[in-house]
Design a protein around this motif. Sequence first.
Motif, PDB file in Angstrom:
ATOM      1  N   THR A 161      20.029  86.040   6.300  1.00 50.90           N
ATOM      2  CA  THR A 161      19.272  85.130   7.158  1.00 50.90           C
ATOM      3  C   THR A 161      18.070  84.549   6.430  1.00 50.90           C
ATOM      4  O   THR A 161      17.773  83.348   6.530  1.00 50.90           O
ATOM      5  N   ALA A 162      17.357  85.368   5.666  1.00 51.63           N
ATOM      6  CA  ALA A 162      16.194  84.881   4.918  1.00 51.63           C
ATOM      7  C   ALA A 162      16.611  83.884   3.842  1.00 51.63           C
ATOM      8  O   ALA A 162      15.935  82.869   3.619  1.00 51.63           O
ATOM      9  N   ILE A 163      17.726  84.144   3.151  1.00 47.55           N
ATOM     10  CA  ILE A 163      18.190  83.209   2.126  1.00 47.55           C
ATOM     11  C   ILE A 163      18.568  81.871   2.762  1.00 47.55           C
ATOM     12  O   ILE A 163      18.226  80.793   2.253  1.00 47.55           O
ATOM     13  N   GLY A 164      19.286  81.911   3.898  1.00 45.59           N
ATOM     14  CA  GLY A 164      19.673  80.671   4.556  1.00 45.59           C
ATOM     15  C   GLY A 164      18.489  79.872   5.046  1.00 45.59           C
ATOM     16  O   GLY A 164      18.436  78.636   4.888  1.00 45.59           O
ATOM     17  N   ILE A 165      17.492  80.535   5.638  1.00 48.62           N
ATOM     18  CA  ILE A 165      16.306  79.816   6.110  1.00 48.62           C
ATOM     19  C   ILE A 165      15.509  79.265   4.936  1.00 48.62           C
ATOM     20  O   ILE A 165      14.957  78.155   5.000  1.00 48.62           O
ATOM     21  N   GLY A 166      15.452  80.024   3.819  1.00 47.47           N
ATOM     22  CA  GLY A 166      14.748  79.516   2.648  1.00 47.47           C
ATOM     23  C   GLY A 166      15.403  78.265   2.080  1.00 47.47           C
ATOM     24  O   GLY A 166      14.713  77.300   1.706  1.00 47.47           O
ATOM     25  N   VAL A 167      16.739  78.253   2.021  1.00 44.44           N
ATOM     26  CA  VAL A 167      17.436  77.050   1.537  1.00 44.44           C
ATOM     27  C   VAL A 167      17.234  75.875   2.503  1.00 44.44           C
ATOM     28  O   VAL A 167      17.051  74.731   2.086  1.00 44.44           O
ATOM     29  N   HIS A 168      17.239  76.169   3.818  1.00 41.53           N
ATOM     30  CA  HIS A 168      17.046  75.090   4.798  1.00 41.53           C
ATOM     31  C   HIS A 168      15.647  74.491   4.690  1.00 41.53           C
ATOM     32  O   HIS A 168      15.486  73.263   4.719  1.00 41.53           O
ATOM     33  N   ILE A 169      14.621  75.330   4.541  1.00 43.85           N
ATOM     34  CA  ILE A 169      13.251  74.818   4.420  1.00 43.85           C
ATOM     35  C   ILE A 169      13.102  74.010   3.140  1.00 43.85           C
ATOM     36  O   ILE A 169      12.438  72.961   3.110  1.00 43.85           O
ATOM     37  N   GLN A 170      13.737  74.457   2.057  1.00 44.19           N
ATOM     38  CA  GLN A 170      13.621  73.736   0.795  1.00 44.19           C
ATOM     39  C   GLN A 170      14.294  72.367   0.858  1.00 44.19           C
ATOM     40  O   GLN A 170      13.907  71.439   0.142  1.00 44.19           O
ATOM     41  N   SER A 171      15.294  72.215   1.717  1.00 46.22           N
ATOM     42  CA  SER A 171      15.996  70.931   1.817  1.00 46.22           C
ATOM     43  C   SER A 171      15.295  69.940   2.732  1.00 46.22           C
ATOM     44  O   SER A 171      15.662  68.764   2.746  1.00 46.22           O
ATOM     45  N   LEU A 172      14.292  70.386   3.506  1.00 48.25           N
ATOM     46  CA  LEU A 172      13.623  69.483   4.438  1.00 48.25           C
ATOM     47  C   LEU A 172      12.565  68.651   3.728  1.00 48.25           C
ATOM     48  O   LEU A 172      11.959  69.107   2.743  1.00 48.25           O
ATOM     49  N   PRO A 173      12.273  67.466   4.219  1.00 48.76           N
ATOM     50  CA  PRO A 173      11.190  66.672   3.613  1.00 48.76           C
ATOM     51  C   PRO A 173       9.831  67.242   3.993  1.00 48.76           C
ATOM     52  O   PRO A 173       9.700  68.051   4.927  1.00 48.76           O
ATOM     53  N   ALA A 174       8.799  66.814   3.268  1.00 48.48           N
ATOM     54  CA  ALA A 174       7.438  67.287   3.538  1.00 48.48           C
ATOM     55  C   ALA A 174       6.993  66.830   4.916  1.00 48.48           C
ATOM     56  O   ALA A 174       7.265  65.696   5.342  1.00 48.48           O
ATOM     57  N   GLY A 175       6.321  67.710   5.627  1.00 50.67           N
ATOM     58  CA  GLY A 175       5.838  67.403   6.963  1.00 50.67           C
ATOM     59  C   GLY A 175       6.766  67.827   8.077  1.00 50.67           C
ATOM     60  O   GLY A 175       6.437  67.646   9.253  1.00 50.67           O
ATOM     61  N   SER A 176       7.916  68.415   7.752  1.00 52.05           N
ATOM     62  CA  SER A 176       8.846  68.863   8.796  1.00 52.05           C
ATOM     63  C   SER A 176       8.326  70.133   9.450  1.00 52.05           C
ATOM     64  O   SER A 176       7.606  70.933   8.838  1.00 52.05           O
TER      65      SER A 176
END
Length: 386
Positions: free
Chosen positions: A52-67
């Motif tokens: 779960t932590a790996i998936g959330i980390g990849v998702h946050i890294q793929s979002l643009p700044a300010g999300s």
Amino acid sequence: MDTQHDIALTRALAEVPGPLPTSGVIHVVIPHTGRFTIVGNHLAQHAELSLTAIGIGVHIQSLPAGSKVGIKALAVRFPEGETKIASALRELENHGYLHRPRMRLANGWVVTRTVFRNQPGAVVGPTVRGTAPAPAPAPTVVREPTAVPEPGHVREPTPVPEPDRVREPTPVPEPGHVPGLTPVPEPITAPEPIPLPEGPHAPARLPARTAPKQPRRPLPHPRALSPELRQTASTFLADLRRHAEELVLSEEAVEELVPGVAAWLERDTTTDTLRHTLTADLPKPLKHPARLLRHRLTALLPPPLPGIHDLAPSRRAPVTPFQTCDGCERAFRSHHPGHCRDCRAQYGVTVRRHSRTASSGFPRPQGSPSANPSSGTRSSSPVRRG
């Protein structure tokens, strides 16, 4: 119904270079041309982070700044609950991927900002302050062609920057010497990831044992192993295969188990009882007869037989019986009937009262007249005179 085959997948597998692995995953790699994110293997294959932590980390890294990447925002986006998402964010924070510092704005409010680092082990750039964008870690080289100024406005040729100001081998023109022109920098992007040397793969983590294995208990030994006792124990062990075909022991096993049998015989155990204990309920098939006999001789060892004096009941201390007082009829402990301690102190009754008793056997109070006043006899009790 027959199994459906994916023709496109079959063609893709046919185009994979090299032989296909006999087991495990097969990668069909197609280069991305847009909408992709570069994720390091240190995060995607982290040995201590949960899935779960790996998936959330990849998702946050793929979002643009300010999300929005708060707990409630992620809980709306994903089916996981807030508790599980909060635990995953704490894991990323403990391993250096996520930082949540508290900052004070210009209006005095204190807010929590979320900073995600794609490489926790790399050198940290300048600290983010307020809501202003972070400056670039190094001067950005202008890649677009620089506009040529008009000849009338150029006062002097563009000098080469001083050596102490040069941070990179490529010289950068100073915009301060050309008035009216401002270089157009490229959009500030994240610095390219520094390639880290790939270390050995993390060792496979095996689950710990639920309980440590206890050491094997030693074989019991007798107090004194006499030659006669050794001979009896050795003969007993060699004779076991006549009663159970599975219990065929070697000479070395017999010598090893002799002290255990001698300890049983020393505790007054009969050979029939010991033979029944060792040969009853044998497993089928029996692979290690010597180990089974060793276990039973150790685990089922009886205590020594108690002696005759140990079995005799303990003697209780003699108990003084209860007596009923002749005066107040209260119960008191005494070996002889009579009066209690209070009545003896009140009426003056002592042991000499037996000498002053009448023929009826009851004591006469002091100063009382004779039992038969008409007989003319005088009372034997003393008369008080004034």
